[in-house]
Write a protein that holds these residues in place. Sequence first.
Motif, short mmCIF file in Angstrom:
data_model
loop_
_atom_site.label_atom_id
_atom_site.label_comp_id
_atom_site.label_asym_id
_atom_site.label_seq_id
_atom_site.Cartn_x
_atom_site.Cartn_y
_atom_site.Cartn_z
N LEU A 175 0.84 -1.21 0.00
CA LEU A 175 0.00 0.00 0.00
C LEU A 175 0.87 1.26 0.00
O LEU A 175 0.56 2.24 -0.67
CB LEU A 175 -0.93 0.00 1.22
N LYS A 176 1.96 1.21 0.75
CA LYS A 176 2.86 2.37 0.79
C LYS A 176 3.44 2.63 -0.60
O LYS A 176 3.57 3.78 -1.03
CB LYS A 176 3.99 2.10 1.80
N SER A 177 3.76 1.55 -1.30
CA SER A 177 4.31 1.68 -2.65
C SER A 177 3.26 2.25 -3.61
O SER A 177 3.58 3.08 -4.46
CB SER A 177 4.78 0.31 -3.15
N MET A 178 2.01 1.82 -3.47
CA MET A 178 0.94 2.27 -4.37
C MET A 178 0.50 3.70 -4.06
O MET A 178 0.35 4.53 -4.95
CB MET A 178 -0.27 1.33 -4.26
N LEU A 179 0.30 3.99 -2.76
CA LEU A 179 -0.31 5.26 -2.36
C LEU A 179 0.69 6.34 -1.97
O LEU A 179 0.38 7.53 -2.04
CB LEU A 179 -1.27 5.03 -1.19
N GLY A 180 1.85 5.91 -1.50
CA GLY A 180 2.84 6.89 -1.05
C GLY A 180 2.64 7.32 0.39
O GLY A 180 3.33 8.22 0.88
N ILE A 181 1.71 6.67 1.10
CA ILE A 181 1.48 6.99 2.51
C ILE A 181 1.34 5.69 3.30
O ILE A 181 1.07 4.62 2.74
CB ILE A 181 0.21 7.84 2.73
N TYR A 182 1.50 5.80 4.62
CA TYR A 182 1.37 4.63 5.50
C TYR A 182 -0.10 4.40 5.83
O TYR A 182 -0.85 5.34 6.12
CB TYR A 182 2.16 4.84 6.79
N ALA A 183 -0.52 3.15 5.76
CA ALA A 183 -1.86 2.76 6.20
C ALA A 183 -1.73 1.55 7.11
O ALA A 183 -1.03 0.58 6.77
CB ALA A 183 -2.75 2.43 5.01
N LYS A 184 -2.36 1.60 8.25
CA LYS A 184 -2.39 0.45 9.14
C LYS A 184 -3.25 -0.64 8.52
O LYS A 184 -4.30 -0.35 7.93
CB LYS A 184 -2.96 0.85 10.50
N VAL A 185 -2.83 -1.87 8.61
CA VAL A 185 -3.59 -2.99 8.04
C VAL A 185 -3.93 -3.99 9.14
O VAL A 185 -3.06 -4.37 9.94
CB VAL A 185 -2.79 -3.70 6.93
N LYS A 186 -5.18 -4.39 9.19
CA LYS A 186 -5.62 -5.37 10.18
C LYS A 186 -6.39 -6.47 9.47
O LYS A 186 -7.42 -6.22 8.84
CB LYS A 186 -6.52 -4.71 11.24
N LEU A 187 -5.87 -7.70 9.54
CA LEU A 187 -6.57 -8.84 8.98
C LEU A 187 -7.60 -9.33 9.99
O LEU A 187 -7.28 -9.53 11.16
CB LEU A 187 -5.59 -9.97 8.64
N VAL A 188 -8.84 -9.48 9.54
CA VAL A 188 -9.93 -9.83 10.45
C VAL A 188 -10.55 -11.16 10.03
O VAL A 188 -10.27 -11.70 8.97
CB VAL A 188 -11.01 -8.72 10.46
N GLU A 189 -11.40 -11.69 10.89
CA GLU A 189 -12.00 -13.00 10.67
C GLU A 189 -12.80 -13.05 9.37
O GLU A 189 -13.36 -12.03 8.94
CB GLU A 189 -12.95 -13.35 11.82
N PRO A 190 -12.87 -14.23 8.75
CA PRO A 190 -13.72 -14.37 7.56
C PRO A 190 -15.16 -13.97 7.88
O PRO A 190 -15.68 -14.29 8.95
CB PRO A 190 -13.62 -15.86 7.23
N LYS A 191 -15.78 -13.25 6.95
CA LYS A 191 -17.19 -12.84 7.04
C LYS A 191 -17.50 -11.89 8.21
O LYS A 191 -18.64 -11.73 8.59
CB LYS A 191 -18.11 -14.06 7.11
#
Length: 432
Positions: free
Chosen positions: A398-414
């Motif tokens: 995402l940093k490479s695509m957008l040029g900014i930092y974004a926090k990422v959180k993987l969450v449970e299916p559904k």
Amino acid sequence: MAKYFQEEIETASREKIEQIQTEGLLDVVKRVYENVPFYRKKMVEKGVTPDDIKSLKDISKLPFLTKDDLRDAYPYGLLAVPLKNCVRIHSTSGTTGKRVVDFYTKKDIDMWEDGCARALVAAGGTDEDVVHVAYGYGLFTGGFGLNGGSQKVGSLTLPMSSGNTDRQLQFMTDFGSTILCCTPSYASYLAESIEERGIKDQIKLKAGIFGAEAWSEDMRADIENRLGIKAYDIYGLTEIEGPGVAFECEEQNGMHICEDYFIPEIVDPDTFEPVPDGQIGELVFTSFAKEAFPLIRYRTKDITYITREKCKCGRTHARIHRLMGRSDDMLIVKGVNVYPSQVEEVLIKQGMPANYQLIVDRVNNSDTMEVLVEMTPEMFSDKVSSIESKEKDIVTALKSMLGIYAKVKLVEPKSITRSEGKAVRVIDKRKI
């Protein structure tokens, strides 16, 4: 197999198309000036009269129309024919204010259904197909538009509407649906549900016509792979008509605009000046053929570009590139323009499902962005260290695509709410 629904007009020369548009523009400007006080007032304020409009180039002299204008004129302020001539209305959801409505005469509905029939035939539809319409019916335009188009083609039409996934899959298998019409996010959900039930071998779909949301090429490839179909984009909006304003052909290289009904323009979203073909800007439409509710220079807020080169399919009408987002949906985070479609592209390339949500906030006078991404069931059973490693990979991408930092959180299916209408991709707490 028929290649066109209305071959003569779909393959007409540019000269013929522009002749139709010129005559239509002169007619609609005169009609609204004489019959719609709201329009007449806007034109007087701009210092223009019908006598000033003599060619297509003169369209730039006319004032723009916005969604705010439609809300200000609600409910009858932009109606261009006597109410007794109207046979139906459709409406937007009205989630950001007054509803926006569109009125239709019998001729308007006939024209709309022709546009949807063109889209179905362009996707390979014939009178031997079973068209499964899982767009919403009612005030929403999606269901009625594809329903009418399917009947014009002569296909068996399943008016499923949205929701009730178990019933959707039952009818899909029992009746052998061959063309699926719904939002891309719901198509993705149906694909997931088919895989979960292990019924892919019972599905006979060959094509899908998906619209009402911006979606990426990566999401297209994902849906095509999982459903075993060819996925076509379709464009429309309630204010103009509904789906069928523009549609993809087998080349999947831009959506053909029904230029015998609409005049498209691309303008700079900041200066509102027209931009050349091929340059990205905001899409503007004049629906000159509409009787009940013609709109002149309506700013759609959709971001795309246009080409008027003849397509390999033989159609001659101008094409718009698949939508890149909306000027009003674009997020500015830490001074950077961010479109949800960019985030989606990254996630799919990382092998993640297309169900995600962006949460933007402002903490200590600084913008923050968090991306919630559903895991697949297989990932959910992985070790915590593997999940953390994947989160870091997505952050880097995402940093490479957008040029900014974004926090990422993987969450449970559904765990992210599924959409059977339009997906809610963004929660901007800065506006709450």
